[in-house]
Design a protein around this motif. Structure first.
Motif, PDB file in Angstrom:
ATOM      1  N   ALA A  15      26.909  24.578  22.426  1.00 21.37           N
ATOM      2  CA  ALA A  15      26.720  25.614  21.404  1.00 21.37           C
ATOM      3  C   ALA A  15      26.093  26.897  21.938  1.00 21.37           C
ATOM      4  N   ASP A  16      25.076  26.800  22.753  1.00 22.99           N
ATOM      5  CA  ASP A  16      24.346  27.992  23.176  1.00 22.99           C
ATOM      6  C   ASP A  16      25.188  28.939  24.035  1.00 22.99           C
ATOM      7  N   ALA A  17      26.180  28.398  24.724  1.00 22.68           N
ATOM      8  CA  ALA A  17      26.979  29.228  25.621  1.00 22.68           C
ATOM      9  C   ALA A  17      28.389  29.491  25.093  1.00 22.68           C
ATOM     10  N   SER A  18      28.645  29.131  23.839  1.00 26.44           N
ATOM     11  CA  SER A  18      29.996  29.223  23.299  1.00 26.44           C
ATOM     12  C   SER A  18      30.078  30.203  22.139  1.00 26.44           C
ATOM     13  N   VAL A  19      31.303  30.521  21.765  1.00 24.60           N
ATOM     14  CA  VAL A  19      31.586  31.382  20.616  1.00 24.60           C
ATOM     15  C   VAL A  19      31.839  30.491  19.409  1.00 24.60           C
ATOM     16  N   LEU A  20      31.100  30.722  18.327  1.00 26.02           N
ATOM     17  CA  LEU A  20      31.302  29.951  17.103  1.00 26.02           C
ATOM     18  C   LEU A  20      32.510  30.492  16.348  1.00 26.02           C
ATOM     19  N   LEU A  21      33.463  29.599  16.078  1.00 21.00           N
ATOM     20  CA  LEU A  21      34.621  29.933  15.244  1.00 21.00           C
ATOM     21  C   LEU A  21      34.359  29.336  13.868  1.00 21.00           C
ATOM     22  N   ASP A  22      34.108  30.206  12.936  1.00 14.28           N
ATOM     23  CA  ASP A  22      33.583  29.825  11.632  1.00 14.28           C
ATOM     24  C   ASP A  22      34.710  29.825  10.603  1.00 14.28           C
ATOM     25  N   PRO A  82      27.998  27.599   5.897  1.00 12.69           N
ATOM     26  CA  PRO A  82      29.228  26.817   5.740  1.00 12.69           C
ATOM     27  C   PRO A  82      30.361  27.670   5.174  1.00 12.69           C
ATOM     28  N   HIS A  83      31.532  27.490   5.751  1.00  7.78           N
ATOM     29  CA  HIS A  83      32.717  28.232   5.330  1.00  7.78           C
ATOM     30  C   HIS A  83      33.458  27.445   4.255  1.00  7.78           C
ATOM     31  N   PRO A  84      34.113  28.112   3.302  1.00  2.83           N
ATOM     32  CA  PRO A  84      34.829  27.379   2.255  1.00  2.83           C
ATOM     33  C   PRO A  84      35.854  26.374   2.770  1.00  2.83           C
ATOM     34  N   THR A  85      36.433  26.618   3.942  1.00  3.62           N
ATOM     35  CA  THR A  85      37.406  25.676   4.493  1.00  3.62           C
ATOM     36  C   THR A  85      36.761  24.485   5.184  1.00  3.62           C
ATOM     37  N   ALA A  86      35.439  24.540   5.381  1.00  5.10           N
ATOM     38  CA  ALA A  86      34.689  23.451   6.025  1.00  5.10           C
ATOM     39  C   ALA A  86      35.286  23.059   7.376  1.00  5.10           C
ATOM     40  N   VAL A  87      35.635  24.072   8.145  1.00  5.16           N
ATOM     41  CA  VAL A  87      36.154  23.903   9.505  1.00  5.16           C
ATOM     42  C   VAL A  87      35.302  24.762  10.431  1.00  5.16           C
ATOM     43  N   ALA A  88      34.987  24.245  11.601  1.00  4.35           N
ATOM     44  CA  ALA A  88      34.251  25.017  12.597  1.00  4.35           C
ATOM     45  C   ALA A  88      34.642  24.542  13.988  1.00  4.35           C
TER      46      ALA A  88
END
Length: 254
Positions: A15-22, A82-88
């Motif tokens: 997580a610390d070194a990555s890009v979060l795809l929300d 949290p995103h409405p699609t509940a995908v990350a």
């Protein structure tokens, strides 16, 4: 046979070194434009794949291989909003060297957009989404805002992976004629923007910095009704890129 890594443990390691795809759409776009995605989760895997069937059949098989279903409590522990699609998902950030090479390559077939000391994370994300849609070569920010901040990536719907996004100083801007947007400039409608243009936009509050203004080759103004003070930053970028595309620029080349 080696067991598949636990997605939660894998997530925490990266997580610390990555890009979060929300959200689903950020993951969809990142995959579509070649992002390396080591881990992706969904609360309802079947629903996420149904979305892919409907909206992104071109990446459906890839998402099928990537997504791991997790409980809602696990999902919400991994993301702040949290995103409405509940995908990350987590993606590997493209190397700075590769982006600098892309920005420096000439001849360019599409402009570079420069946000001069932007302040609003959401606005920056919206601009990156626009730039990707128009096939811009890249989006460069100056100043302290991190263009890869999670809120910017969320606003960009994962389309950071469709263009070159970097933070540079004014002295480090790519070569090319600099067209800076300023209320005192010439009417944009009377200018044909070349494909190698560097299109510079000032911050939401203070406009162009003195340093960027000194670097500009041309000052251009957007048409605006009297007594209207300004446009939103993303709107200004959209109007300018549309003008470029409508006067000879070619969408989708990058």
């Amino acid at each position: 046979m080696t067991a598949a890594p636990d997605p939660v443990s894998h997530w925490h390691r990266l997580a610390d070194a990555s890009v979060l795809l929300d959200g689903f759409h950020a993951l969809k776009h990142a995959v579509r434009f070649g992002a390396e995605v080591p881990v992706a989760v969904a609360v309802d895997r079947a629903a996420a794949l149904a979305l892919a069937d409907e909206l992104a059949p071109d990446v459906r098989d890839t998402l099928d291989a990537l997504l791991t279903e997790v409980p809602d409590t696990t999902y919400t522990s991994l993301v702040q909003r949290p995103h409405p699609t509940a995908v990350a998902a987590l993606a590997v950030r493209p190397s700075r060297a590769s982006h600098l090479k892309r920005l420096a390559h000439t001849p360019r077939t599409a402009p570079v957009v420069v946000l001069d000391n932007p302040r609003n994370l959401g606005n920056a994300g919206a601009v990156i989404r626009l730039a990707a849609g128009f096939g811009a070569t890249g989006v460069v920010t100056t100043g302290t805002l991190d263009p890869w901040h999670p809120t910017v990536v969320r606003g960009g719907a994962g389309l950071h992976f469709a263009t070159a996004v970097e933070r540079l100083t004014v002295d480090e801007l790519p070569a090319g004629p600099v067209f800076a947007l300023d209320p005192e400039g010439d009417d944009l409608r009377g200018t044909k923007l070349p494909d190698d243009a560097v299109l510079a936009f000032g911050s939401e509050r203070s406009g162009l910095s003195a340093e960027l203004r000194a670097r500009a080759d041309h000052l251009l103004a957007l048409p605006m009704r009297p007594q209207v003070s300004s446009y939103n930053l993303a709107t200004s970028v959209a109007m300018t890129l549309y003008h470029w595309s409508a006067t000879g620029g070619t969408l989708g080349i990058s």
